[in-house]
Design a protein around this motif. Structure first.
Motif, mmCIF file in Angstrom:
data_model
loop_
_atom_site.group_PDB
_atom_site.id
_atom_site.type_symbol
_atom_site.label_atom_id
_atom_site.label_comp_id
_atom_site.label_asym_id
_atom_site.label_seq_id
_atom_site.Cartn_x
_atom_site.Cartn_y
_atom_site.Cartn_z
ATOM 1 N N ASP A 174 0.837 -1.209 0.000
ATOM 2 C CA ASP A 174 0.000 0.000 0.000
ATOM 3 C C ASP A 174 0.870 1.257 0.000
ATOM 4 O O ASP A 174 0.570 2.239 -0.693
ATOM 5 C CB ASP A 174 -0.918 0.005 1.215
ATOM 6 N N VAL A 234 -9.094 3.060 1.270
ATOM 7 C CA VAL A 234 -7.869 3.851 1.131
ATOM 8 C C VAL A 234 -7.090 3.394 -0.093
ATOM 9 O O VAL A 234 -6.619 4.197 -0.882
ATOM 10 C CB VAL A 234 -7.014 3.740 2.411
ATOM 11 N N GLU A 289 1.983 9.424 -5.969
ATOM 12 C CA GLU A 289 2.503 10.763 -5.671
ATOM 13 C C GLU A 289 3.706 11.136 -6.530
ATOM 14 O O GLU A 289 4.222 12.250 -6.417
ATOM 15 C CB GLU A 289 2.895 10.834 -4.194
ATOM 16 N N ASP A 339 -8.722 4.654 -3.275
ATOM 17 C CA ASP A 339 -8.428 6.055 -3.532
ATOM 18 C C ASP A 339 -7.056 6.213 -4.171
ATOM 19 O O ASP A 339 -6.859 7.001 -5.082
ATOM 20 C CB ASP A 339 -8.475 6.856 -2.232
ATOM 21 N N ILE A 340 -6.083 5.461 -3.659
ATOM 22 C CA ILE A 340 -4.737 5.525 -4.215
ATOM 23 C C ILE A 340 -4.724 5.036 -5.654
ATOM 24 O O ILE A 340 -4.120 5.644 -6.538
ATOM 25 C CB ILE A 340 -3.776 4.686 -3.354
ATOM 26 N N ALA A 372 5.677 7.679 3.990
ATOM 27 C CA ALA A 372 4.616 6.856 4.579
ATOM 28 C C ALA A 372 5.154 5.895 5.629
ATOM 29 O O ALA A 372 4.449 5.552 6.584
ATOM 30 C CB ALA A 372 3.884 6.082 3.481
ATOM 31 N N ARG A 418 -5.991 7.634 -7.979
ATOM 32 C CA ARG A 418 -5.009 8.667 -8.289
ATOM 33 C C ARG A 418 -3.989 8.164 -9.302
ATOM 34 O O ARG A 418 -3.569 8.885 -10.191
ATOM 35 C CB ARG A 418 -4.307 9.125 -7.002
ATOM 36 N N ARG A 420 2.223 1.750 -3.480
ATOM 37 C CA ARG A 420 1.205 2.265 -4.396
ATOM 38 C C ARG A 420 1.001 3.764 -4.182
ATOM 39 O O ARG A 420 0.842 4.530 -5.139
ATOM 40 C CB ARG A 420 -0.112 1.513 -4.212
ATOM 41 N N GLU A 421 1.003 4.169 -2.916
ATOM 42 C CA GLU A 421 0.841 5.592 -2.612
ATOM 43 C C GLU A 421 2.022 6.392 -3.160
ATOM 44 O O GLU A 421 1.846 7.486 -3.722
ATOM 45 C CB GLU A 421 0.732 5.788 -1.106
#
Length: 227
Positions: free
Chosen positions: A29, A207, A37, A210-211, A70, A214, A32-33
């Protein structure tokens, strides 16, 4: 007597512990975030994910995210959620009732989470899914009553969960969870299960979804830019 032989073995350090599937999911996770970004390229992300899947210990997993923000947003920075709601924060009467009598009732999707929700399942089932709900209040109480039925409550991963209740020839189970975010909402699940069940737990996916959204938008933007 050889004291060295009989001395208890030292407890393994956290980094030496065997990694679980949940540990791998947590690190994936974060990756992925970071991809969403722009902190990692697609190739870097793919290479690290491959390493995560092959990792055997927690220490090996940490290597892949130690340079990402993160990985340093730990729960030590956030105080545990209060065990019970703040006095005066929750009204005495319910803002909303969800009732299932010899039937089923579902509350899910994009909806406003009221401060006090009562759920009644009598020979039926109630599902309250807060994973896409809009939290306008810091504290939300779900009063769940199950008689020969079932009540299931699901919350997003970044929301804290507390509960108090019991079962009479039934099952009352609330999976206590603390969000890593200091200002996260808190959902309190209280009630009773009589020859039925009440269960509340965090729901994985919101969550992450959402990532992924994006990431999808970033990829589309990049494709349009090069067309």
């Amino acid at each position: 007597m050889d004291l060295q032989k009989h001395a208890p073995a030292a407890a393994p350090r956290t980094a030496e512990l065997r990694a679980s599937d949940a540990d791998r999911d947590r690190v994936a996770d974060m990756l992925r975030e970071a991809l969403a970004e722009g902190r990692l390229t697609a190739d870097e992300h793919a290479e690290r994910v491959e390493g995560v899947l092959a990792a055997k210990t927690v220490g090996e997993l940490d290597v892949f995210v130690r340079d990402l923000p993160a990985a340093h947003r730990g729960r030590d920075d956030a105080a545990p959620a209060p065990h019970r709601p703040t006095a005066g924060a929750i009204p005495a009467e319910p803002d909303e009732n969800v009732v299932a009598v010899f039937s089923s009732a579902v509350r899910k999707g994009r909806w406003r989470a009221n401060r006090r929700i009562h759920a009644y399942a009598v020979f039926g089932s109630v599902e309250i899914d807060l994973s896409e709900a809009v939290f306008e209040y810091q504290q939300v109480v779900v009063k769940a009553f199950s008689v020969f039925g079932s009540v299931e409550v699901r919350v997003p991963e970044n929301v804290s969960v507390r509960g108090a209740g019991g079962g009479v020839l039934g099952s009352f189970e609330v999976h206590t969870h603390d969000s890593a975010e200091a200002d996260a909402p808190v959902v309190y699940v209280d009630g009773w299960a009589v020859l039925g069940s009440v269960e509340a737990r965090p729901k994985r996916g919101k969550v992450v979804a959402d990532i992924l959204d994006r990431v999808h938008r970033r990829v589309e933007k990049g494709v349009r830019k090069h067309l």
